[in-house]
Enzyme design. Structure first.
Site, PDB file in Angstrom:
ATOM      1  N   ASP A   1       8.245   8.458   1.701  1.00 28.21           N
ATOM      2  CA  ASP A   1       7.706   9.807   1.924  1.00 28.21           C
ATOM      3  C   ASP A   1       8.617  10.841   1.288  1.00 28.21           C
ATOM      4  O   ASP A   1       8.161  11.819   0.683  1.00 28.21           O
ATOM      5  CB  ASP A   1       7.564  10.095   3.418  1.00 28.21           C
ATOM      6  CG  ASP A   1       6.322   9.484   4.021  1.00 28.21           C
ATOM      7  OD1 ASP A   1       5.449   9.010   3.255  1.00 28.21           O
ATOM      8  OD2 ASP A   1       6.201   9.479   5.265  1.00 28.21           O
TER       9      ASP A   1
ATOM     10  N   VAL B   1       0.839  -1.204   0.000  1.00 27.54           N
ATOM     11  CA  VAL B   1       0.000   0.000   0.000  1.00 27.54           C
ATOM     12  C   VAL B   1       0.874   1.254   0.000  1.00 27.54           C
ATOM     13  O   VAL B   1       0.617   2.212  -0.736  1.00 27.54           O
ATOM     14  CB  VAL B   1      -0.940   0.002   1.220  1.00 27.54           C
ATOM     15  CG1 VAL B   1      -1.680   1.335   1.335  1.00 27.54           C
ATOM     16  CG2 VAL B   1      -1.933  -1.145   1.119  1.00 27.54           C
ATOM     17  N   THR B   2       1.928   1.241   0.810  1.00 26.65           N
ATOM     18  CA  THR B   2       2.857   2.364   0.854  1.00 26.65           C
ATOM     19  C   THR B   2       3.485   2.599  -0.509  1.00 26.65           C
ATOM     20  O   THR B   2       3.577   3.737  -0.991  1.00 26.65           O
ATOM     21  CB  THR B   2       3.964   2.101   1.887  1.00 26.65           C
ATOM     22  OG1 THR B   2       3.377   1.933   3.181  1.00 26.65           O
ATOM     23  CG2 THR B   2       4.955   3.251   1.938  1.00 26.65           C
TER      24      THR B   2
ATOM     25  N   ASP C   1      -2.038   2.438   4.948  1.00 18.53           N
ATOM     26  CA  ASP C   1      -1.095   1.350   5.235  1.00 18.53           C
ATOM     27  C   ASP C   1      -1.144   0.952   6.708  1.00 18.53           C
ATOM     28  O   ASP C   1      -1.009  -0.223   7.056  1.00 18.53           O
ATOM     29  CB  ASP C   1       0.327   1.700   4.799  1.00 18.53           C
ATOM     30  CG  ASP C   1       0.870   2.957   5.472  1.00 18.53           C
ATOM     31  OD1 ASP C   1       0.188   3.520   6.345  1.00 18.53           O
ATOM     32  OD2 ASP C   1       1.978   3.392   5.110  1.00 18.53           O
ATOM     33  N   GLY C   2      -1.400   1.939   7.593  1.00 21.61           N
ATOM     34  CA  GLY C   2      -1.549   1.599   9.009  1.00 21.61           C
ATOM     35  C   GLY C   2      -2.809   0.801   9.278  1.00 21.61           C
ATOM     36  O   GLY C   2      -2.813  -0.123  10.104  1.00 21.61           O
TER      37      GLY C   2
ATOM     38  N   ASP D   1       8.335   3.342   4.771  1.00 23.61           N
ATOM     39  CA  ASP D   1       7.363   4.432   4.733  1.00 23.61           C
ATOM     40  C   ASP D   1       8.057   5.789   4.781  1.00 23.61           C
ATOM     41  O   ASP D   1       7.732   6.701   4.008  1.00 23.61           O
ATOM     42  CB  ASP D   1       6.399   4.287   5.916  1.00 23.61           C
ATOM     43  CG  ASP D   1       5.314   5.351   5.898  1.00 23.61           C
ATOM     44  OD1 ASP D   1       4.483   5.343   4.969  1.00 23.61           O
ATOM     45  OD2 ASP D   1       5.292   6.186   6.807  1.00 23.61           O
TER      46      ASP D   1
END
Length: 207
Positions: free
Chosen positions: A98, A37-38, A75-76, A94
């Site tokens: 970023d 997802v990240t 993602d969390g 992550d």
């Protein structure tokens, strides 16, 4: 007193988590983990910024990037629903991605200004990119030395909000808002770097 960089996210996180939980459950059911997802969120941000911004599609680019930025929360949610929680590798990935996403956003805006022949604003936006990177590096380096650097005027959430809001409104025809936003970010990010350097220096003197 340390500046609470996550105040805005603390207010939004519970509501966004409720909204994203059904999507997170669907992803977990298909075997998609938080790291994927990240990566998807970062890839979407990079493509949107580097493809749409240079072509002048500022409003659409800002909207799409905002959607992909929400993957920072998704993602969390996926990690929690998958029963695995966060991992050291996931946290590192992550944080690293970023920085990639941030660089793509400002690089896309730099290319937009270059295409428009506005070298001054291209330089100001480059200053935003460099200063923003230094803000993140200062904190990471301080923490690596056992110190803290959770201070400053412009943390990542604030920088993203200013950049994306200014870009969107510029894209729908509001004059001067994007240059104003870039000048504001360049100044605020530079001040934040100085604040963090001073904060770390004070800690080293107290030891």
């Amino acid at each position: 007193m340390a500046y609470d960089r996550t105040a805005m996210l603390k207010l939004l996180r519970p509501a966004m988590t409720r909204i994203l939980t059904p999507l997170g459950r669907a992803l977990v059911g298909r075997g998609i983990g938080p790291n994927a997802v990240t990566a998807i969120g970062t890839l979407g941000t990079v493509i949107s910024a580097l493809l749409l911004f240079p072509l002048g599609h500022l409003a659409w680019g800002a909207l799409l990037i905002t959607v992909f930025v929400l993957f920072d929360l998704l993602d969390g949610v996926v990690a929690r629903l998958g029963g695995k929680g966060g991992t050291v590798w996931g946290a590192f990935l992550d944080s690293t991605l970023d920085r990639v996403a941030d660089a793509a956003i400002f690089a896309g805006l730099i290319l937009y200004f270059v295409a428009a022949g506005d070298t001054l604003m291209a330089g100001v936006t480059l200053a935003c990119l460099v200063a923003g990177s230094l803000v993140s590096y200062a904190k990471a380096r301080a923490e690596g030395l056992g110190l803290t650097a959770d201070v400053g005027l412009a943390e990542r959430p604030e920088r993203l909000v200013v950049a994306l809001v200014a870009t969107f409104f510029s894209g729908i025809g509001v004059p001067y808002v994007l240059p104003l936003g870039m000048w504001l970010l360049a100044a605020a990010s530079t001040i934040t770097v100085v604040q963090r350097v001073v904060h770390v220096h004070r800690q080293t003197r107290e030891r």
